[in-house]
Design a protein around this motif. Structure first.
Motif, PDB file in Angstrom:
ATOM      1  N   TYR A   1      25.669  35.042  77.117  1.00 53.31           N
ATOM      2  CA  TYR A   1      24.997  33.748  76.578  1.00 53.31           C
ATOM      3  C   TYR A   1      26.056  33.432  75.606  1.00 53.31           C
ATOM      4  CZ  TYR A   1      20.718  34.805  78.767  1.00 53.31           C
ATOM      5  OH  TYR A   1      19.756  34.847  80.036  1.00 53.31           O
ATOM      6  N   LEU A   2      26.523  32.207  75.922  1.00 53.95           N
ATOM      7  CA  LEU A   2      27.462  31.383  74.906  1.00 53.95           C
ATOM      8  C   LEU A   2      26.760  30.263  74.221  1.00 53.95           C
ATOM      9  CD1 LEU A   2      30.482  31.580  77.479  1.00 53.95           C
ATOM     10  CD2 LEU A   2      30.331  32.730  75.269  1.00 53.95           C
ATOM     11  N   CYS A   3      27.012  30.284  72.951  1.00 59.21           N
ATOM     12  CA  CYS A   3      26.487  29.018  72.088  1.00 59.21           C
ATOM     13  C   CYS A   3      28.031  28.190  71.909  1.00 59.21           C
ATOM     14  CB  CYS A   3      25.943  29.479  70.912  1.00 59.21           C
ATOM     15  SG  CYS A   3      25.706  28.195  69.777  1.00 59.21           S
ATOM     16  N   ALA A   4      27.976  26.942  72.021  1.00 62.38           N
ATOM     17  CA  ALA A   4      28.821  25.997  71.624  1.00 62.38           C
ATOM     18  C   ALA A   4      28.471  24.895  70.649  1.00 62.38           C
ATOM     19  CB  ALA A   4      29.542  25.342  72.664  1.00 62.38           C
ATOM     20  N   SER A   5      29.241  24.256  70.012  1.00 59.51           N
ATOM     21  CA  SER A   5      29.020  23.104  69.231  1.00 59.51           C
ATOM     22  C   SER A   5      30.107  22.044  69.388  1.00 59.51           C
ATOM     23  CB  SER A   5      28.730  23.451  67.649  1.00 59.51           C
ATOM     24  OG  SER A   5      29.938  23.774  67.000  1.00 59.51           O
ATOM     25  N   SER A   6      29.893  20.880  69.081  1.00 58.32           N
ATOM     26  CA  SER A   6      30.911  19.903  69.023  1.00 58.32           C
ATOM     27  C   SER A   6      30.273  18.667  68.034  1.00 58.32           C
ATOM     28  CB  SER A   6      31.059  19.141  70.596  1.00 58.32           C
ATOM     29  OG  SER A   6      29.891  18.429  70.748  1.00 58.32           O
ATOM     30  N   PHE A   7      31.388  18.044  67.791  1.00 53.08           N
ATOM     31  CA  PHE A   7      31.125  16.807  66.538  1.00 53.08           C
ATOM     32  C   PHE A   7      30.497  15.754  67.058  1.00 53.08           C
ATOM     33  CE2 PHE A   7      31.062  14.953  62.918  1.00 53.08           C
ATOM     34  CZ  PHE A   7      32.069  13.457  62.803  1.00 53.08           C
ATOM     35  N   THR A   8      31.127  15.180  68.292  1.00 51.58           N
ATOM     36  CA  THR A   8      30.367  14.255  69.166  1.00 51.58           C
ATOM     37  C   THR A   8      30.483  14.325  70.550  1.00 51.58           C
ATOM     38  OG1 THR A   8      31.820  12.728  69.297  1.00 51.58           O
ATOM     39  CG2 THR A   8      30.492  12.511  67.357  1.00 51.58           C
ATOM     40  N   GLY A   9      30.089  13.493  71.454  1.00 52.41           N
ATOM     41  CA  GLY A   9      30.369  13.578  72.794  1.00 52.41           C
ATOM     42  C   GLY A   9      31.573  13.293  73.156  1.00 52.41           C
ATOM     43  N   LEU A  10      32.660  12.872  72.231  1.00 54.07           N
ATOM     44  CA  LEU A  10      34.158  12.460  72.160  1.00 54.07           C
ATOM     45  C   LEU A  10      34.874  13.439  72.196  1.00 54.07           C
ATOM     46  CD1 LEU A  10      33.789   8.938  70.868  1.00 54.07           C
ATOM     47  CD2 LEU A  10      33.596   9.621  73.177  1.00 54.07           C
ATOM     48  N   TYR A  11      34.505  14.883  71.681  1.00 55.63           N
ATOM     49  CA  TYR A  11      35.297  15.926  71.187  1.00 55.63           C
ATOM     50  C   TYR A  11      34.815  17.166  72.122  1.00 55.63           C
ATOM     51  CZ  TYR A  11      36.542  12.842  67.415  1.00 55.63           C
ATOM     52  OH  TYR A  11      37.217  11.893  66.751  1.00 55.63           O
ATOM     53  N   GLY A  12      36.019  18.015  72.175  1.00 58.47           N
ATOM     54  CA  GLY A  12      35.462  19.326  72.967  1.00 58.47           C
ATOM     55  C   GLY A  12      34.635  20.081  72.187  1.00 58.47           C
ATOM     56  N   TYR A  13      34.347  21.244  72.938  1.00 58.16           N
ATOM     57  CA  TYR A  13      33.248  22.216  72.302  1.00 58.16           C
ATOM     58  C   TYR A  13      34.250  23.569  71.493  1.00 58.16           C
ATOM     59  CZ  TYR A  13      30.061  20.109  75.501  1.00 58.16           C
ATOM     60  OH  TYR A  13      29.154  19.342  76.210  1.00 58.16           O
ATOM     61  N   THR A  14      33.482  24.053  70.609  1.00 54.76           N
ATOM     62  CA  THR A  14      33.837  25.433  70.039  1.00 54.76           C
ATOM     63  C   THR A  14      32.800  26.352  70.308  1.00 54.76           C
ATOM     64  OG1 THR A  14      34.929  24.168  68.121  1.00 54.76           O
ATOM     65  CG2 THR A  14      34.504  26.475  67.800  1.00 54.76           C
ATOM     66  N   PHE A  15      33.209  27.357  71.029  1.00 54.56           N
ATOM     67  CA  PHE A  15      32.394  28.302  71.346  1.00 54.56           C
ATOM     68  C   PHE A  15      32.191  29.468  70.450  1.00 54.56           C
ATOM     69  CE2 PHE A  15      31.061  27.429  75.703  1.00 54.56           C
ATOM     70  CZ  PHE A  15      32.276  26.256  75.963  1.00 54.56           C
ATOM     71  N   GLY A  16      31.063  30.225  70.503  1.00 53.82           N
ATOM     72  CA  GLY A  16      30.929  31.442  69.869  1.00 53.82           C
ATOM     73  C   GLY A  16      31.518  32.480  70.885  1.00 53.82           C
ATOM     74  N   SER A  17      31.516  33.948  70.126  1.00 54.81           N
ATOM     75  CA  SER A  17      32.128  35.051  71.024  1.00 54.81           C
ATOM     76  C   SER A  17      31.086  35.297  71.943  1.00 54.81           C
ATOM     77  CB  SER A  17      32.390  36.073  70.016  1.00 54.81           C
ATOM     78  OG  SER A  17      33.265  35.770  69.078  1.00 54.81           O
ATOM     79  N   GLY A  18      29.833  34.875  72.086  1.00 55.11           N
ATOM     80  CA  GLY A  18      29.047  35.297  73.074  1.00 55.11           C
ATOM     81  C   GLY A  18      27.868  36.564  72.631  1.00 55.11           C
ATOM     82  N   THR A  19      26.877  36.587  73.571  1.00 63.35           N
ATOM     83  CA  THR A  19      26.170  37.760  73.401  1.00 63.35           C
ATOM     84  C   THR A  19      25.908  38.133  74.732  1.00 63.35           C
ATOM     85  OG1 THR A  19      24.978  36.869  71.331  1.00 63.35           O
ATOM     86  CG2 THR A  19      23.810  38.425  72.785  1.00 63.35           C
ATOM     87  N   ARG A  20      26.141  39.363  74.887  1.00 61.00           N
ATOM     88  CA  ARG A  20      25.837  40.198  76.169  1.00 61.00           C
ATOM     89  C   ARG A  20      24.404  40.781  76.155  1.00 61.00           C
ATOM     90  NH1 ARG A  20      27.193  40.063  81.356  1.00 61.00           N
ATOM     91  NH2 ARG A  20      29.602  39.883  80.779  1.00 61.00           N
ATOM     92  N   LEU A  21      23.663  40.300  76.861  1.00 62.76           N
ATOM     93  CA  LEU A  21      22.078  40.717  76.910  1.00 62.76           C
ATOM     94  C   LEU A  21      22.185  41.368  78.207  1.00 62.76           C
ATOM     95  CD1 LEU A  21      19.299  40.592  75.918  1.00 62.76           C
ATOM     96  CD2 LEU A  21      18.855  38.381  77.201  1.00 62.76           C
ATOM     97  N   THR A  22      21.256  42.606  78.045  1.00 68.44           N
ATOM     98  CA  THR A  22      20.789  43.342  78.993  1.00 68.44           C
ATOM     99  C   THR A  22      19.519  43.428  78.961  1.00 68.44           C
ATOM    100  OG1 THR A  22      23.210  44.586  79.243  1.00 68.44           O
ATOM    101  CG2 THR A  22      21.019  45.737  80.430  1.00 68.44           C
ATOM    102  N   VAL A  23      18.795  43.246  80.009  1.00 68.87           N
ATOM    103  CA  VAL A  23      17.297  43.356  80.154  1.00 68.87           C
ATOM    104  C   VAL A  23      16.786  44.476  81.054  1.00 68.87           C
ATOM    105  CG1 VAL A  23      14.882  42.149  80.660  1.00 68.87           C
ATOM    106  CG2 VAL A  23      17.058  41.033  79.577  1.00 68.87           C
ATOM    107  N   VAL A  24      16.295  45.317  80.610  1.00 69.91           N
ATOM    108  CA  VAL A  24      15.936  46.910  81.324  1.00 69.91           C
ATOM    109  C   VAL A  24      14.419  46.717  81.568  1.00 69.91           C
ATOM    110  CG1 VAL A  24      17.792  47.855  80.398  1.00 69.91           C
ATOM    111  CG2 VAL A  24      15.833  48.291  79.255  1.00 69.91           C
TER     112      VAL A  24
END
Lengths: 111, 112
Positions: free
Chosen positions: B89-112
């Motif tokens: 799972y990756l989270c991202a943010s951006s200033f507005t729709g005119l700019y690219g996204y900055t991503f987090g490092s991700g969360t690896r989720l395992t459901v057992v």
């Protein structure tokens, strides 16, 4: 680390050679494009962007080319290094909407 | 250095558990996004938010909800985790729709 994509196209290049990664985008209304690099186990990182009023933009060792006629984007990496090994994917932005991401290409740098 | 921080790198949860994935950005960005990334399927948008207390469904919202009570924080909630929600799972943010996204490092989720 985790596999970002098990079924991705793979490009293998010798260290020191130039790499060219291609991307076909889908929306003719897209006016802003970004290339991202994702290393194993990490989130995507911005490499370079280009807006539709340009056809070429250069960064440090990277160049992005945009051909709007055929809706094609390419990323050129000069003098490819082992640290360039990663998955690369393009993203297109249709006029201020959410970005749409391509499936990615895995770049493997051979020693 | 600007950042998008995801609270966990790895999570293992049991089927049926309620799971919270947290994301915080320090760039005063308006827009925040949650994606999941699976082999061969690329990045798929789950939910996004253009403002505090605002949320919109993405392409695959089923089984998920989100919360954005503060501008800097965007939480993804799995109401009742299932094994098919095992993913990066990756989270991202951006200033507005005119700019690219900055991503987090991700969360690896395992459901057992």
């Amino acid at each position: 680390g985790e596999s970002v994509g098990l079924h991705l196209p793979t490009l293998s290049v010798q260290e020191g050679d130039n790499s060219i990664i291609n991307c076909a985008y889908s929306n003719s209304a897209s006016d802003y494009f970004i290339w991202y690099k994702q290393e194993s186990g990490k989130g995507p990182q911005f490499i370079i962007d280009i807006r539709s009023n340009m056809d070429k933009r250069q960064g440090q060792r990277v160049t992005v080319l945009l051909n709007k006629t055929v809706k094609h984007l390419s990323l050129q990496i000069a003098a490819t290094q082992p640290g360039d090994s990663a998955v690369y994917f393009c993203a297109e932005n249709p006029a201020g909407q959410n970005f749409v991401f391509g499936p990615g290409t895995r770049l493997s740098v051979l020693p | 250095d600007v950042k998008v921080t995801q609270s966990s790198r790895y999570l293992v949860k049991r089927t049926g558990e309620k799971v919270f994935l947290e994301c915080v950005q320090d760039m005063d960005h308006e827009n925040m996004f949650w994606y999941r990334q699976d082999p061969g399927l690329g990045l798929r948008l789950i939910y996004f938010s253009y403002d505090v207390k605002m949320k919109e469904k993405g392409d695959i919202p089923e089984g998920y909800s989100v919360s954005r009570e503060k501008k800097e924080r965007f939480s993804l909630i799995l109401e009742s985790a299932s094994t098919n929600q095992t993913s990066m799972y990756l989270c991202a943010s951006s200033f507005t729709g005119l700019y690219g996204y900055t991503f987090g490092s991700g969360t690896r989720l395992t459901v057992v």
